[in-house]
Design a protein around this motif. Structure first.
Motif, PDB file in Angstrom:
ATOM      1  N   HIS A  82       0.832  -1.200   0.000  1.00  0.00           N
ATOM      2  CA  HIS A  82       0.000   0.000   0.000  1.00  0.00           C
ATOM      3  C   HIS A  82       0.867   1.249   0.000  1.00  0.00           C
ATOM      4  O   HIS A  82       0.655   2.173  -0.774  1.00  0.00           O
ATOM      5  N   THR A  83       1.876   1.271   0.907  1.00  0.00           N
ATOM      6  CA  THR A  83       2.699   2.482   1.019  1.00  0.00           C
ATOM      7  C   THR A  83       3.756   2.567  -0.077  1.00  0.00           C
ATOM      8  O   THR A  83       4.069   3.646  -0.554  1.00  0.00           O
ATOM      9  N   MET A  84       4.307   1.398  -0.459  1.00  0.00           N
ATOM     10  CA  MET A  84       5.364   1.434  -1.494  1.00  0.00           C
ATOM     11  C   MET A  84       5.086   0.381  -2.555  1.00  0.00           C
ATOM     12  O   MET A  84       5.770  -0.641  -2.613  1.00  0.00           O
ATOM     13  N   PRO A  85       4.078   0.611  -3.372  1.00  0.00           N
ATOM     14  CA  PRO A  85       3.631  -0.434  -4.303  1.00  0.00           C
ATOM     15  C   PRO A  85       4.691  -0.866  -5.308  1.00  0.00           C
ATOM     16  O   PRO A  85       4.649  -1.989  -5.793  1.00  0.00           O
ATOM     17  N   ARG A  86       5.665   0.011  -5.593  1.00  0.00           N
ATOM     18  CA  ARG A  86       6.620  -0.364  -6.641  1.00  0.00           C
ATOM     19  C   ARG A  86       7.950  -0.873  -6.084  1.00  0.00           C
ATOM     20  O   ARG A  86       8.834  -1.262  -6.815  1.00  0.00           O
ATOM     21  N   HIS A  87       8.055  -0.892  -4.771  1.00  0.00           N
ATOM     22  CA  HIS A  87       9.290  -1.393  -4.173  1.00  0.00           C
ATOM     23  C   HIS A  87       9.452  -2.864  -4.515  1.00  0.00           C
ATOM     24  O   HIS A  87       8.470  -3.606  -4.585  1.00  0.00           O
ATOM     25  N   ARG A  88      10.707  -3.299  -4.676  1.00  0.00           N
ATOM     26  CA  ARG A  88      10.924  -4.688  -5.123  1.00  0.00           C
ATOM     27  C   ARG A  88      10.332  -5.694  -4.145  1.00  0.00           C
ATOM     28  O   ARG A  88       9.924  -6.788  -4.510  1.00  0.00           O
ATOM     29  N   LEU A  89      10.238  -5.295  -2.873  1.00  0.00           N
ATOM     30  CA  LEU A  89       9.654  -6.203  -1.887  1.00  0.00           C
ATOM     31  C   LEU A  89       8.153  -6.365  -2.117  1.00  0.00           C
ATOM     32  O   LEU A  89       7.603  -7.463  -2.013  1.00  0.00           O
ATOM     33  N   SER A  90       7.496  -5.266  -2.446  1.00  0.00           N
ATOM     34  CA  SER A  90       6.062  -5.343  -2.724  1.00  0.00           C
ATOM     35  C   SER A  90       5.813  -6.199  -3.957  1.00  0.00           C
ATOM     36  O   SER A  90       4.873  -6.999  -3.989  1.00  0.00           O
ATOM     37  N   VAL A  91       6.663  -6.016  -4.947  1.00  0.00           N
ATOM     38  CA  VAL A  91       6.537  -6.823  -6.168  1.00  0.00           C
ATOM     39  C   VAL A  91       6.734  -8.298  -5.824  1.00  0.00           C
ATOM     40  O   VAL A  91       5.973  -9.166  -6.267  1.00  0.00           O
ATOM     41  N   ALA A  92       7.746  -8.569  -4.992  1.00  0.00           N
ATOM     42  CA  ALA A  92       8.019  -9.956  -4.595  1.00  0.00           C
ATOM     43  C   ALA A  92       6.831 -10.556  -3.858  1.00  0.00           C
ATOM     44  O   ALA A  92       6.436 -11.697  -4.119  1.00  0.00           O
ATOM     45  N   PHE A  93       6.238  -9.798  -2.944  1.00  0.00           N
ATOM     46  CA  PHE A  93       5.070 -10.317  -2.233  1.00  0.00           C
ATOM     47  C   PHE A  93       3.924 -10.589  -3.196  1.00  0.00           C
ATOM     48  O   PHE A  93       3.168 -11.556  -3.043  1.00  0.00           O
ATOM     49  N   GLY A  94       3.789  -9.711  -4.201  1.00  0.00           N
ATOM     50  CA  GLY A  94       2.750  -9.916  -5.199  1.00  0.00           C
ATOM     51  C   GLY A  94       2.930 -11.240  -5.920  1.00  0.00           C
ATOM     52  O   GLY A  94       1.983 -12.015  -6.095  1.00  0.00           O
ATOM     53  N   GLU A  95       4.170 -11.510  -6.320  1.00  0.00           N
ATOM     54  CA  GLU A  95       4.447 -12.775  -7.020  1.00  0.00           C
ATOM     55  C   GLU A  95       4.214 -13.951  -6.088  1.00  0.00           C
ATOM     56  O   GLU A  95       3.664 -14.982  -6.478  1.00  0.00           O
ATOM     57  N   LEU A  96       4.637 -13.767  -4.843  1.00  0.00           N
ATOM     58  CA  LEU A  96       4.471 -14.845  -3.866  1.00  0.00           C
ATOM     59  C   LEU A  96       3.002 -15.171  -3.673  1.00  0.00           C
ATOM     60  O   LEU A  96       2.594 -16.334  -3.663  1.00  0.00           O
ATOM     61  N   TRP A  97       2.178 -14.143  -3.519  1.00  0.00           N
ATOM     62  CA  TRP A  97       0.753 -14.377  -3.294  1.00  0.00           C
ATOM     63  C   TRP A  97       0.130 -15.103  -4.472  1.00  0.00           C
ATOM     64  O   TRP A  97      -0.694 -16.005  -4.313  1.00  0.00           O
ATOM     65  N   ALA A  98       0.544 -14.714  -5.668  1.00  0.00           N
ATOM     66  CA  ALA A  98       0.000 -15.379  -6.856  1.00  0.00           C
ATOM     67  C   ALA A  98       0.337 -16.860  -6.827  1.00  0.00           C
ATOM     68  O   ALA A  98      -0.507 -17.716  -7.117  1.00  0.00           O
ATOM     69  N   GLU A  99       1.569 -17.198  -6.435  1.00  0.00           N
ATOM     70  CA  GLU A  99       1.962 -18.616  -6.361  1.00  0.00           C
ATOM     71  C   GLU A  99       1.174 -19.348  -5.282  1.00  0.00           C
ATOM     72  O   GLU A  99       0.762 -20.494  -5.463  1.00  0.00           O
ATOM     73  N   ILE A 100       0.983 -18.690  -4.147  1.00  0.00           N
ATOM     74  CA  ILE A 100       0.249 -19.336  -3.050  1.00  0.00           C
ATOM     75  C   ILE A 100      -1.189 -19.619  -3.476  1.00  0.00           C
ATOM     76  O   ILE A 100      -1.734 -20.692  -3.237  1.00  0.00           O
ATOM     77  N   LEU A 101      -1.807 -18.641  -4.131  1.00  0.00           N
ATOM     78  CA  LEU A 101      -3.189 -18.827  -4.600  1.00  0.00           C
ATOM     79  C   LEU A 101      -3.276 -19.986  -5.577  1.00  0.00           C
ATOM     80  O   LEU A 101      -4.190 -20.807  -5.519  1.00  0.00           O
ATOM     81  N   ALA A 102      -2.288 -20.040  -6.483  1.00  0.00           N
ATOM     82  CA  ALA A 102      -2.290 -21.113  -7.476  1.00  0.00           C
ATOM     83  C   ALA A 102      -2.164 -22.463  -6.780  1.00  0.00           C
ATOM     84  O   ALA A 102      -2.876 -23.413  -7.097  1.00  0.00           O
ATOM     85  N   ALA A 103      -1.264 -22.532  -5.792  1.00  0.00           N
ATOM     86  CA  ALA A 103      -1.093 -23.795  -5.069  1.00  0.00           C
ATOM     87  C   ALA A 103      -2.372 -24.153  -4.323  1.00  0.00           C
ATOM     88  O   ALA A 103      -2.789 -25.306  -4.285  1.00  0.00           O
ATOM     89  N   ALA A 104      -3.031 -23.138  -3.737  1.00  0.00           N
ATOM     90  CA  ALA A 104      -4.235 -23.395  -2.944  1.00  0.00           C
ATOM     91  C   ALA A 104      -5.358 -23.955  -3.794  1.00  0.00           C
ATOM     92  O   ALA A 104      -6.140 -24.786  -3.342  1.00  0.00           O
ATOM     93  N   SER A 105      -5.464 -23.477  -5.024  1.00  0.00           N
ATOM     94  CA  SER A 105      -6.574 -23.933  -5.856  1.00  0.00           C
ATOM     95  C   SER A 105      -6.165 -25.050  -6.800  1.00  0.00           C
ATOM     96  O   SER A 105      -6.953 -25.503  -7.614  1.00  0.00           O
TER      97      SER A 105
END
Lengths: 411, 275
Positions: free
Chosen positions: B224-247
């Motif tokens: 939210h505070t730093m949407p373009r920071h590499r960490l935010s991007v990394a979390f975004g990718e991570l969440w996508a992988e977790i969702l894929a694994a969950a479903s």
């Protein structure tokens, strides 16, 4: 006609910087299209949007707007809609907050209580009509039931002719809410019903869902008609006026001058005695009818305890109500299983007559009835234990202590 | 409703920051999300600016399931609610133990929320306890932040073995490398271990960064505070992988502990690694 609105969003923050209330300030200008210069200001509206879990802040903000800033509160249903959007209710309508003075004469005290109950009914009316949330009708209906209970249980406080007249009118009102509430409850059970059926059978309930929706719409039409009727308007007005007028001595109201505590205790004593006596008499072979009657008795006792709560020690009453509630849950579940089976059978019959019931649907409904029957049997088995857990030495002592007649407990 | 639990026996691995950021991303993706802070430290609660106070404490929480909804607070972000922790959660273990069927009880507390939320994210206290076992029973997906060190892999092996053998209805286990420092050879080697994927590690890796500590100043999720920071991007990718694994329809059995131990062996004996 064109309305141009500017909406500013304001967030009210707490000491942590957390947003606890949202305000949407709407300012508008209205006029004919094209005639920009000739616009009239539309009265500004502040839409108060609550945040889940921050009810205290909401109440303070609304209070500040109406008291300090002289904002006029729009019809409650506007607020109710906003509350509903955030998933919250304005207050807990199942609590009658009125504090009574134990020495207050019963005639006056009952008027105060009834006035509070009537206000709850009126407050829930807009939400009931607009069907924003089934909880409004539920609370409307529960409060009407409380009024009926208070009128029926506490005799000798109002002149009998008056009491009987209003009791009859509230019965009419209560009955008018029945079909709509039943329809709501039945519909609310559908997801659970679906979950109980095997995967391949879940869609078989769709025709039932359609039937229930139609029935619900018809029931609500009737209900709204009742709420729109002169009879309802007259009932509210007359009852309000009656409660506001002073008590006049009457030979059919001998208890009006007794202290409310004395009157309440006597009544609760009597009803509690009935619950204990009848409940103890039930064993494994007693027919189901006895449990249904006991359920009604328990309800009467509960309504009395809720109504006259403020006259007694809060902790003691809380313990009593907790114990009673567990018993009521058992009796309620038992009854509910039977009621649901009846609904399913009745619906099946009506749908067949309509021609809207495929065989698969009827079979699925039959499966559900079976499960309900099983559930009912389980509850029946639990009754003995649950009643014993209620009718303990502790509870009996508590009842005796709390509701002792004036002049000391009976031996 | 899918229940995600962010959990590790070890503390200080980035559980809370991950839970907060992933819950935020879940809500932003359109899923109605509840973050439940189960850690008496109340760090996640703090990050969302919610007061760490729960009426009636751990006792009422466990005994009065119908009151759970009343304790939930809306966060400042659309679609994301928070069920706060408070210090009384220190005795959540005891309360669960005194209530019947402690392992199932947590799941049952969550049942009434099925119609209100699509995702529940549990931020768990570190350590192994009755609460953690209850979490393992309740969760559908277990998210395990793991720092790429031998000790962490050892703990992961322990956890995975326990999940496989000690839990009736085991969750799907998804691990990810957390607080990764690319300058450290050990971190690099472990992250690049070819066995990592097979053992359940996500491709996405969360690097160490001081901005995570700064979350405590901004008190808002990082994306939210730093949407373009590499960490935010990394979390975004991570969440996508977790969702894929969950479903995913694939078999959700937890990874075999001996595979994790082989990774561990390699980590302990870097000299064995081939040319």
């Amino acid at each position: 006609m064109e309305i141009e609105k500017t909406i500013s969003a304001v967030r009210i923050l707490d000491a942590e910087g957390k947003t606890v209330v949202h305000l949407h300030l709407e300012r508008g200008r209205a006029g004919e299209p094209g005639a920009e210069a000739d616009r009239h200001a539309v009265p500004a509206v502040i839409r108060v949007v609550p945040v889940k879990g921050y009810d205290g802040a909401l109440a303070r903000v609304v209070g500040m707007l109406t008291d300090k800033m002289d904002a006029q509160r729009l019809a409650d249903d506007e607020l109710a809609l906003a509350m509903h959007a955030a998933g919250r209710r304005l207050d807990d309508p199942s609590k009658v907050d009125t504090r009574l003075d134990p020495a207050c004469p019963a005639g006056t005290a009952m008027r105060t209580l009834h006035a509070a109950l009537l206000e709850i009914v009126v407050r829930n009316e807009p939400g009931t009509r607009t069907q924003v949330d089934t909880e409004f009708l539920h609370d409307f209906r529960v409060t009407v039931r409380r009024i009926r209970s208070a009128l029926g249980q506490v005799k000798g406080v109002f002149p009998e002719a008056d009491r009987a007249r209003f009791a009859a009118e509230f019965k009419w009102l209560g009955d008018a809410t029945g079909p709509a509430r039943d329809a709501d409850v039945f519909l609310l059970k559908l997801p659970a019903y679906r979950a109980q059926l095997p995967e391949h059978s879940r869609n078989d309930l769709e025709p039932l869902a359609g039937f229930l929706e139609r029935r619900r719409e018809a029931a609500y039409r009737e209900l709204v008609a009742a709420l729109d009727s002169k009879r309802y308007a007259r009932l509210v007005e007359d009852w309000r006026a009656y409660l506001a007028s002073p008590a006049v001595p009457d030979e059919t109201a001998p208890l009006a001058d007794r202290s409310i505590r004395e009157v309440a205790s006597a009544r609760i004593r009597s009803v509690a005695k009935g619950v204990l006596k009848k409940g103890t008499a039930i064993d494994d072979d007693t027919p189901a009818e006895a449990l249904h009657r006991l359920r009604i008795r328990c309800k009467k006792l509960r309504y009395l305890l809720d109504l006259f709560r403020s006259l007694y020690d809060a902790d003691e009453i809380a313990r009593l109500v907790r114990a009673l509630k567990k018993l009521q849950d058992n009796l309620g579940d038992f009854n509910d299983c039977e009621v649901q089976q009846d609904w399913l059978t009745e619906s099946a019959r009506e749908m067949t007559a309509e021609g809207t019931a495929p065989v698969e649907t009827l079979l699925a409904m039959g499966r559900l009835e079976d499960r309900l029957d099983l559930g009912q049997r389980k509850e029946r088995q639990r009754f003995g234990r649950r009643f014993a857990a209620f009718a303990t030495r502790d509870t009996r002592d508590r009842l005796r202590r709390l509701f002792a007649p004036e002049g000391g407990p009976r031996p | 409703m899918t229940i995600f639990a962010v959990y590790n026996l070890k503390g200080g691995v980035g559980k809370t920051a991950s839970a907060v950021n992933l819950a935020y991303l879940s809500a932003r993706g359109g899923a109605r999300t509840l973050l439940w802070d189960l850690d008496p430290q109340g760090a996640a609660t703090f990050y969302f600016r919610v007061r760490p106070k729960v009426k009636g404490g751990a006792r009422r929480l466990v005994r009065c399931p119908k009151q759970l909804d009343g304790k939930i607070r809306g966060s400042d972000f659309d679609g994301l609610d928070v069920l706060p922790a408070d210090f009384s959660y220190r005795s959540l273990d005891i309360e669960l133990h005194e209530a019947k069927k402690p392992a199932r009880r947590l799941r049952r507390l969550l049942d009434p929320l099925r119609s209100s939320y699509d995702h529940v994210v549990l931020d768990c206290a570190p350590g192994g306890s009755l609460v953690s076992d209850a979490v393992l029973e309740a969760a559908d997906v277990l998210i395990v932040p793991t720092i790429p060190t031998p000790l962490s892999l050892r703990t992961l092996a322990l956890l995975v073995k326990h999940v496989r053998n000690g839990i009736d209805d085991p969750p799907r286990v998804v691990s990810f490398f957390s607080m990764v420092d690319r300058r450290k050879a050990m971190h690099r080697d472990i992250c690049n271990d070819p066995r990592a994927r097979a053992v359940g590690f996500c491709r996405a890796v969360i690097p160490y960064s001081s901005v995570v500590e700064q979350m405590g100043i901004h008190r808002a999720p990082l994306p939210h505070t730093m949407p373009r920071h590499r960490l935010s991007v990394a979390f975004g990718e991570l969440w996508a992988e977790i969702l894929a694994a969950a479903s995913s329809d694939e078999d959700g059995k937890p990874p075999a502990p001996k595979r994790v131990r082989r990774m561990l062996d390699d980590a302990i004996h870097p000299e064995r690694r081939g040319a």
